[in-house]
Design a protein around this motif. Structure first.
Motif, PDB file in Angstrom:
ATOM      1  N   GLY A  40       0.780  -1.230   0.000  1.00 44.86           N
ATOM      2  CA  GLY A  40       0.000   0.000   0.000  1.00 44.86           C
ATOM      3  C   GLY A  40       0.809   1.276   0.000  1.00 44.86           C
ATOM      4  N   ILE A  41       2.093   1.177  -0.333  1.00 45.05           N
ATOM      5  CA  ILE A  41       2.946   2.373  -0.350  1.00 45.05           C
ATOM      6  C   ILE A  41       2.756   3.137  -1.653  1.00 45.05           C
ATOM      7  CG2 ILE A  41       5.304   3.235  -0.053  1.00 45.05           C
ATOM      8  CD1 ILE A  41       5.989   0.522   1.211  1.00 45.05           C
ATOM      9  N   VAL A  42       2.503   2.386  -2.726  1.00 46.46           N
ATOM     10  CA  VAL A  42       2.215   2.971  -4.035  1.00 46.46           C
ATOM     11  C   VAL A  42       0.780   2.593  -4.403  1.00 46.46           C
ATOM     12  CG1 VAL A  42       2.748   2.782  -6.506  1.00 46.46           C
ATOM     13  CG2 VAL A  42       4.599   3.038  -4.845  1.00 46.46           C
ATOM     14  N   PRO A  43      -0.006   3.523  -4.883  1.00 47.13           N
ATOM     15  CA  PRO A  43      -1.400   3.219  -5.226  1.00 47.13           C
ATOM     16  C   PRO A  43      -1.485   2.265  -6.419  1.00 47.13           C
ATOM     17  CG  PRO A  43      -0.817   5.432  -5.971  1.00 47.13           C
ATOM     18  CD  PRO A  43       0.333   4.951  -5.139  1.00 47.13           C
ATOM     19  N   LYS A  44      -2.535   1.465  -6.429  1.00 44.56           N
ATOM     20  CA  LYS A  44      -2.713   0.471  -7.499  1.00 44.56           C
ATOM     21  C   LYS A  44      -3.368   1.105  -8.723  1.00 44.56           C
ATOM     22  CE  LYS A  44      -2.892  -3.578  -4.501  1.00 44.56           C
ATOM     23  NZ  LYS A  44      -3.681  -4.757  -4.049  1.00 44.56           N
ATOM     24  N   ARG A  45      -2.623   1.988  -9.348  1.00 41.48           N
ATOM     25  CA  ARG A  45      -3.095   2.588 -10.590  1.00 41.48           C
ATOM     26  C   ARG A  45      -2.995   1.557 -11.708  1.00 41.48           C
ATOM     27  NH1 ARG A  45       0.148   8.414 -10.066  1.00 41.48           N
ATOM     28  NH2 ARG A  45      -0.820   9.038  -8.073  1.00 41.48           N
ATOM     29  N   ASP A  46      -3.893   1.673 -12.687  1.00 40.91           N
ATOM     30  CA  ASP A  46      -3.960   0.658 -13.748  1.00 40.91           C
ATOM     31  C   ASP A  46      -2.625   0.456 -14.445  1.00 40.91           C
ATOM     32  OD1 ASP A  46      -6.605   0.199 -13.211  1.00 40.91           O
ATOM     33  OD2 ASP A  46      -7.378   1.400 -14.880  1.00 40.91           O
ATOM     34  N   VAL A  47      -1.934   1.545 -14.741  1.00 37.24           N
ATOM     35  CA  VAL A  47      -0.653   1.446 -15.448  1.00 37.24           C
ATOM     36  C   VAL A  47       0.345   0.647 -14.625  1.00 37.24           C
ATOM     37  CG1 VAL A  47       1.357   2.776 -16.239  1.00 37.24           C
ATOM     38  CG2 VAL A  47      -0.950   3.548 -16.796  1.00 37.24           C
ATOM     39  N   PHE A  48       0.416   0.908 -13.344  1.00 36.59           N
ATOM     40  CA  PHE A  48       1.357   0.203 -12.468  1.00 36.59           C
ATOM     41  C   PHE A  48       0.985  -1.275 -12.336  1.00 36.59           C
ATOM     42  CE2 PHE A  48       1.942   4.438 -10.020  1.00 36.59           C
ATOM     43  CZ  PHE A  48       2.826   4.893 -10.982  1.00 36.59           C
ATOM     44  N   VAL A  49      -0.305  -1.544 -12.165  1.00 38.92           N
ATOM     45  CA  VAL A  49      -0.757  -2.931 -11.978  1.00 38.92           C
ATOM     46  C   VAL A  49      -0.466  -3.766 -13.224  1.00 38.92           C
ATOM     47  CG1 VAL A  49      -2.784  -4.406 -11.656  1.00 38.92           C
ATOM     48  CG2 VAL A  49      -2.499  -2.348 -10.254  1.00 38.92           C
ATOM     49  N   ARG A  50      -0.827  -3.247 -14.383  1.00 40.95           N
ATOM     50  CA  ARG A  50      -0.610  -4.005 -15.631  1.00 40.95           C
ATOM     51  C   ARG A  50       0.878  -4.240 -15.872  1.00 40.95           C
ATOM     52  NH1 ARG A  50      -4.559  -0.462 -17.680  1.00 40.95           N
ATOM     53  NH2 ARG A  50      -2.968   0.665 -18.836  1.00 40.95           N
ATOM     54  N   TYR A  51       1.681  -3.224 -15.598  1.00 39.70           N
ATOM     55  CA  TYR A  51       3.126  -3.348 -15.798  1.00 39.70           C
ATOM     56  C   TYR A  51       3.715  -4.387 -14.848  1.00 39.70           C
ATOM     57  CZ  TYR A  51       8.063  -1.936 -15.785  1.00 39.70           C
ATOM     58  OH  TYR A  51       9.435  -1.925 -15.844  1.00 39.70           O
ATOM     59  N   ALA A  52       3.367  -4.303 -13.572  1.00 40.74           N
ATOM     60  CA  ALA A  52       3.892  -5.265 -12.591  1.00 40.74           C
ATOM     61  C   ALA A  52       3.457  -6.684 -12.930  1.00 40.74           C
ATOM     62  CB  ALA A  52       3.428  -4.876 -11.188  1.00 40.74           C
ATOM     63  N   GLU A  53       2.228  -6.851 -13.368  1.00 40.86           N
ATOM     64  CA  GLU A  53       1.737  -8.186 -13.747  1.00 40.86           C
ATOM     65  C   GLU A  53       2.499  -8.735 -14.947  1.00 40.86           C
ATOM     66  OE1 GLU A  53      -2.918  -7.855 -12.210  1.00 40.86           O
ATOM     67  OE2 GLU A  53      -2.432  -7.550 -14.337  1.00 40.86           O
ATOM     68  N   ARG A  54       2.834  -7.855 -15.870  1.00 44.35           N
ATOM     69  CA  ARG A  54       3.590  -8.275 -17.059  1.00 44.35           C
ATOM     70  C   ARG A  54       4.963  -8.820 -16.653  1.00 44.35           C
ATOM     71  NH1 ARG A  54       3.146  -3.513 -19.577  1.00 44.35           N
ATOM     72  NH2 ARG A  54       1.019  -4.045 -20.139  1.00 44.35           N
ATOM     73  N   ILE A  55       5.626  -8.161 -15.715  1.00 45.42           N
ATOM     74  CA  ILE A  55       6.947  -8.611 -15.279  1.00 45.42           C
ATOM     75  C   ILE A  55       6.816  -9.872 -14.425  1.00 45.42           C
ATOM     76  CG2 ILE A  55       9.073  -7.935 -14.104  1.00 45.42           C
ATOM     77  CD1 ILE A  55       8.285  -6.300 -16.689  1.00 45.42           C
ATOM     78  N   ALA A  56       5.806  -9.915 -13.561  1.00 41.25           N
ATOM     79  CA  ALA A  56       5.613 -11.061 -12.670  1.00 41.25           C
ATOM     80  C   ALA A  56       5.253 -12.327 -13.426  1.00 41.25           C
ATOM     81  CB  ALA A  56       4.539 -10.747 -11.634  1.00 41.25           C
ATOM     82  N   ALA A  57       4.750 -12.209 -14.640  1.00 39.52           N
ATOM     83  CA  ALA A  57       4.370 -13.375 -15.427  1.00 39.52           C
ATOM     84  C   ALA A  57       5.568 -14.055 -16.079  1.00 39.52           C
ATOM     85  CB  ALA A  57       3.364 -12.972 -16.506  1.00 39.52           C
ATOM     86  N   ARG A  58       6.720 -13.421 -16.065  1.00 39.70           N
ATOM     87  CA  ARG A  58       7.887 -14.001 -16.715  1.00 39.70           C
ATOM     88  C   ARG A  58       8.364 -15.235 -15.932  1.00 39.70           C
ATOM     89  NH1 ARG A  58      10.076 -10.757 -20.649  1.00 39.70           N
ATOM     90  NH2 ARG A  58      12.100 -11.779 -20.481  1.00 39.70           N
ATOM     91  N   PRO A  59       8.832 -16.267 -16.648  1.00 39.72           N
ATOM     92  CA  PRO A  59       9.227 -17.517 -15.978  1.00 39.72           C
ATOM     93  C   PRO A  59      10.279 -17.334 -14.898  1.00 39.72           C
ATOM     94  CG  PRO A  59       9.008 -17.890 -18.335  1.00 39.72           C
ATOM     95  CD  PRO A  59       8.855 -16.405 -18.125  1.00 39.72           C
ATOM     96  N   ALA A  60      11.271 -16.447 -15.113  1.00 39.43           N
ATOM     97  CA  ALA A  60      12.318 -16.245 -14.108  1.00 39.43           C
ATOM     98  C   ALA A  60      11.722 -15.700 -12.816  1.00 39.43           C
ATOM     99  CB  ALA A  60      13.400 -15.299 -14.636  1.00 39.43           C
ATOM    100  N   PHE A  61      10.809 -14.760 -12.940  1.00 41.95           N
ATOM    101  CA  PHE A  61      10.153 -14.194 -11.760  1.00 41.95           C
ATOM    102  C   PHE A  61       9.365 -15.273 -11.029  1.00 41.95           C
ATOM    103  CE2 PHE A  61       6.895 -12.146  -9.340  1.00 41.95           C
ATOM    104  CZ  PHE A  61       7.377 -10.909  -8.958  1.00 41.95           C
ATOM    105  N   GLN A  62       8.660 -16.094 -11.780  1.00 46.02           N
ATOM    106  CA  GLN A  62       7.860 -17.156 -11.163  1.00 46.02           C
ATOM    107  C   GLN A  62       8.741 -18.155 -10.418  1.00 46.02           C
ATOM    108  OE1 GLN A  62       4.324 -17.636 -11.317  1.00 46.02           O
ATOM    109  NE2 GLN A  62       4.338 -15.512 -11.992  1.00 46.02           N
ATOM    110  N   ARG A  63       9.853 -18.539 -11.019  1.00 45.63           N
ATOM    111  CA  ARG A  63      10.754 -19.510 -10.382  1.00 45.63           C
ATOM    112  C   ARG A  63      11.317 -18.967  -9.071  1.00 45.63           C
ATOM    113  NH1 ARG A  63      12.860 -20.003 -15.551  1.00 45.63           N
ATOM    114  NH2 ARG A  63      14.755 -18.838 -15.022  1.00 45.63           N
ATOM    115  N   ILE A  64      11.785 -17.731  -9.106  1.00 45.17           N
ATOM    116  CA  ILE A  64      12.437 -17.170  -7.925  1.00 45.17           C
ATOM    117  C   ILE A  64      11.412 -16.852  -6.837  1.00 45.17           C
ATOM    118  CG2 ILE A  64      13.896 -15.304  -7.065  1.00 45.17           C
ATOM    119  CD1 ILE A  64      15.195 -17.500  -8.935  1.00 45.17           C
TER     120      ILE A  64
END
Length: 214
Positions: free
Chosen positions: A173-197
């Motif tokens: 809750g330090i940064v608001p969940k604005r659409d641009v931020f949420v979509r961007y973070a989800e895009r990075i979190a979906a990458r296989p390396a992120f998922q593995r770690i």
């Protein structure tokens, strides 16, 4: 550097070091973990303070080179493994903007979100490293809105840094969940390396908590 050189990553799960480990995976770099149980305070013991007197992770060692500070580590590693394509070349017009937004993380975003989280009044705008919180965040949002990545179509090491930072700061809750931020973070979190770690971090953090009696 030779092909037998391995990066040593001084590491604790679910910390700023997570991003460096994801970066090493994305780079295909050979590395070993030197794990510190921060729940047991190992980062404040003499052995690690000799590595980083601030007692922070990440830190990396490669041969005789010891590098601390997350931003420096990202630039250093991405440049060491250019074949992964995560850093613009020196003569690439994107090199300057790439360095700008990596530096922006450390020099503006981090101080701003810590002040915001601690409910501290920022310094006067003429002395503040980030102007003010809303201006700092607005500039980042405008850049990410150009998407899909920080530099448009080109995915770079900077996206790993920012994607993980926004995931964590929105979670708390330090940064608001604005659409641009949420979509961007989800895009990075979906990458296989992120998922593995992320999965490995969950398991390691549970082990550390148990060992520290938390």
């Amino acid at each position: 550097m030779t092909t037998t050189d391995r990066v040593t990553l001084y590491y604790s799960p679910q910390s700023r070091a997570t991003g460096t480990r994801v970066l090493l995976e994305e780079l295909g770099a050979p590395y070993d973990l030197h794990v510190l149980n921060m729940k047991a305070g190992e980062q404040r013991k003499e052995a690690y303070l000799a590595i980083n007197p601030l007692g922070k992770v990440p830190a990396i060692r490669l041969g005789d080179a010891l590098v601390t500070e997350q931003v420096a580590i990202f630039i250093y590693l991405a440049d060491l493994f250019p074949q992964a394509g995560l850093t613009p070349a020196l003569n690439d017009p994107c090199r300057g903007p790439y360095l700008r937004w990596i530096a922006y993380y450390g020099s503006s975003f981090e101080p701003a979100v810590i002040d915001h989280f601690m409910k501290r009044e920022p310094a006067p705008i003429t002395q503040s490293p980030y102007a003010d919180y809303d201006t700092m965040l607005g500039a980042l949002e405008a850049q990410l809105a150009k998407g899909p990545y920080l530099l448009g179509e080109q995915f770079t090491a900077a996206d790993i840094l920012w994607g993980i930072a926004l995931s964590w700061t929105m979670m708390f809750g330090i940064v608001p969940k604005r659409d641009v931020f949420v979509r961007y973070a989800e895009r990075i979190a979906a990458r296989p390396a992120f998922q593995r770690i992320s999965k490995a971090d969950d398991e390691m953090a549970a082990q550390h908590a148990a060992a520290a009696g938390v």
